[in-house]
Design an enzyme around this catalytic site. Structure first.
Site, PDB file in Angstrom:
ATOM      1  N   GLU A 147       1.924   3.693   3.070  1.00  0.00           N
ATOM      2  CA  GLU A 147       2.507   3.105   4.275  1.00  0.00           C
ATOM      3  C   GLU A 147       4.031   3.160   4.198  1.00  0.00           C
ATOM      4  OE1 GLU A 147       0.680  -0.758   4.590  1.00  0.00           O
ATOM      5  OE2 GLU A 147      -1.346   0.085   4.545  1.00  0.00           O
ATOM      6  N   HIS A 176       0.858  -1.197   0.000  1.00  0.00           N
ATOM      7  CA  HIS A 176       0.000   0.000   0.000  1.00  0.00           C
ATOM      8  C   HIS A 176       0.889   1.241   0.000  1.00  0.00           C
ATOM      9  CE1 HIS A 176      -3.184  -2.754   1.927  1.00  0.00           C
ATOM     10  NE2 HIS A 176      -3.474  -2.581   0.657  1.00  0.00           N
ATOM     11  N   GLU A 208       1.537  -5.398  10.971  1.00  0.00           N
ATOM     12  CA  GLU A 208       1.050  -4.017  10.847  1.00  0.00           C
ATOM     13  C   GLU A 208       1.830  -3.184  11.866  1.00  0.00           C
ATOM     14  OE1 GLU A 208      -1.535  -2.573   9.083  1.00  0.00           O
ATOM     15  OE2 GLU A 208      -2.506  -4.305   8.140  1.00  0.00           O
ATOM     16  N   HIS A 235       3.205  -4.092   6.768  1.00  0.00           N
ATOM     17  CA  HIS A 235       2.215  -3.035   6.530  1.00  0.00           C
ATOM     18  C   HIS A 235       2.260  -2.012   7.678  1.00  0.00           C
ATOM     19  CE1 HIS A 235      -0.357  -5.323   3.484  1.00  0.00           C
ATOM     20  NE2 HIS A 235       0.504  -6.231   3.891  1.00  0.00           N
ATOM     21  N   ARG A 284      -3.276   4.997  -1.838  1.00  0.00           N
ATOM     22  CA  ARG A 284      -3.181   3.640  -1.303  1.00  0.00           C
ATOM     23  C   ARG A 284      -2.931   2.583  -2.379  1.00  0.00           C
ATOM     24  NH1 ARG A 284      -5.300  -0.087   2.568  1.00  0.00           N
ATOM     25  NH2 ARG A 284      -6.521  -1.769   1.652  1.00  0.00           N
TER      26      ARG A 284
END
Length: 451
Positions: free
Chosen positions: A188, A185, A387, A313, A243
């Site tokens: 990020e 993405h 994440e 992520h 994104r």
């Protein structure tokens, strides 16, 4: 939901040979909303459908649940109306980011050509545009030619080359693989920063760290620093909060696919959208995007040798295990949880950061078509999504002064996973060596006693 941008300001950012318009988000706020009842969930879903709101977590109104955090960027043009509606319906909320533009201004965006690039002055505590990352990969390959090769994976929609770095200590015996990809993405940015940090740390410490020294004898590391290269470039030149990828759809009326909804893992069934304007657009078919196709073709060709898959992520502070598309536990759920919990403990020990652990669908939200689930269904049963920071204070615009601490704690977590993989699959090698050494010691001792 389509990322609707209500204010566009001129920002003179001189990317290579291009003077770009940078979207500014001046006055936009990010709200954290926690609906408490089914009625409030329904009211919030209706708000998201009726107003130009940018859902950051989850990405679709249908994925909003009771007592689960919802993060929404609200354009300044509708900010007061949205707050009034939330208050009227008694839906609790708080302001996480008072002005998105101020966070954007704190990010480093510079002309890559303003300094003489070299590996010795490469700053791992700054965010880097794609031009820097390409140069960094090339110089890593040259500086560590005895360990590192740069491998072509494929091309993006906009014809940019996709390279991964292979870190491999020469060996006469067949070796296995741990795969890591970052930057699926675009916005990020901390994700590609960690991939670069990871490579640096492996090359710096593989000889001095006994556990890593052992692992690298058995395992090669394949690292893709940026998967969504077109989107990443666009996030530097035009829209910091972009994104998706950059392929056009519906006769050019909308752009980009969420590449982490484009894999053939119950594709487009839940937590994904068939409307191309959506932030969770799943593409026109599984692997419809060249970036996704490049990944799946390569991993399928190497699947018998890949022991572990890691996808990096942000944001949220989770280590996620399969599945995203189902609440059914993975076949080795207990093993995955144990590995993830060990990793989070090591991570917390570094800087005190708390991470949650669990299946994607239960601790985050339901999502189909993810790379993690596709890899797991392919038979690579150690599959994790990390994440990284934070919980929403800075969200996708994590300040540069947190890059080092984020990478340090993530490295600690990833090292526990590497050690687990090595111990699980290569323990017998170590036992054989230990046994041989033990018998040699016994024989030498007996010989000395006889003499």
């Amino acid at each position: 939901m389509m990322l609707l941008l209500w204010q566009i300001g001129l920002l003179g950012i001189l990317a290579p040979k291009i003077l770009c318009l940078m979207m500014r988000y001046d006055g936009d706020q990010v709200l954290q909303i926690i609906p408490q009842t089914p009625e409030q969930v329904h009211q919030l879903q209706e708000l998201c459908e009726a107003w130009p709101l940018d859902l950051w977590k989850p990405h679709l109104p249908e994925s909003i649940y009771e007592k689960a955090k919802v993060h929404i960027r609200v354009p300044v043009s509708v900010l007061q109306q949205i707050k009034d509606s939330l208050l009227q319906n008694r839906i609790p909320f708080q302001v996480l980011i008072k002005n998105v533009k101020e966070l954007w201004d704190s990010d480093t965006v510079r002309n890559p050509g303003k300094y003489q690039f070299s590996l010795s002055n490469y700053n791992y505590t700054r965010y880097h545009p794609m031009e820097d990352i390409y140069q960094w990969m090339n110089q890593i390959k040259e500086e560590y030619s005895h360990l590192v090769t740069q491998n072509y994976l494929g091309a993006t929609y906009e014809s940019r080359p996709m390279y991964f770095l292979k870190i491999s200590q020469p060996s006469d015996k067949p070796k296995k693989i741990i795969w890591m990809d970052c930057g699926i993405h675009a916005r990020e940015w901390i994700s590609p920063s960690f991939c670069q940090w990871f490579v640096k740390e492996i090359l710096k410490s593989y000889q001095s760290n006994p556990k890593l020294s052992k692992a690298i004898q058995n395992i090669d590391f394949y690292v893709l620093p940026v998967l969504n290269i077109d989107g990443y470039v666009y996030s530097w030149t035009t829209d910091r909060l972009w994104r998706k990828s950059r392929s056009p759809h519906d006769n050019g009326t909308c752009y980009g696919t969420d590449l982490n909804r484009n894999f053939n893992a119950q594709w487009c069934t839940v937590g994904a959208d068939s409307f191309c304007s959506s932030e969770a657009f799943c593409g026109t078919s599984p692997d419809s995007e060249p970036e996704t196709k490049a990944i799946t073709s390569f991993i399928e060709s190497q699947k018998s040798d890949i022991l572990c898959y890691l996808s990096i992520h942000s944001f949220g502070q989770f280590i996620l295990i399969p599945y995203g598309y189902s609440v059914q536990p993975a076949s080795n759920h207990d093993e995955l949880m144990k590995v993830a919990e060990t990793a989070t403990a090591a991570l917390k020990e570094k800087h005190g950061t708390d991470f949650e652990v669990g299946p994607f669908s239960t601790v985050l939200y339901k999502a189909s078509g993810t790379s993690q689930d596709w890899v797991y269904d392919l038979g690579i049963n150690l599959s994790f999504t990390l994440e990284l920071r934070d919980n929403g204070t800075f969200a996708f615009e994590l300040p540069e002064d947190q890059i080092q601490s984020t990478c340090e704690e993530t490295m600690a977590a990833v090292m526990t996973i590497i050690e687990y993989v090595d111990e699980k699959y290569f323990k017998n090698n170590a036992v054989t060596v230990t046994s041989s050494t033990l018998w040699l010691s016994i024989l030498l001792s007996a010989s000395r006693n006889t003499a």
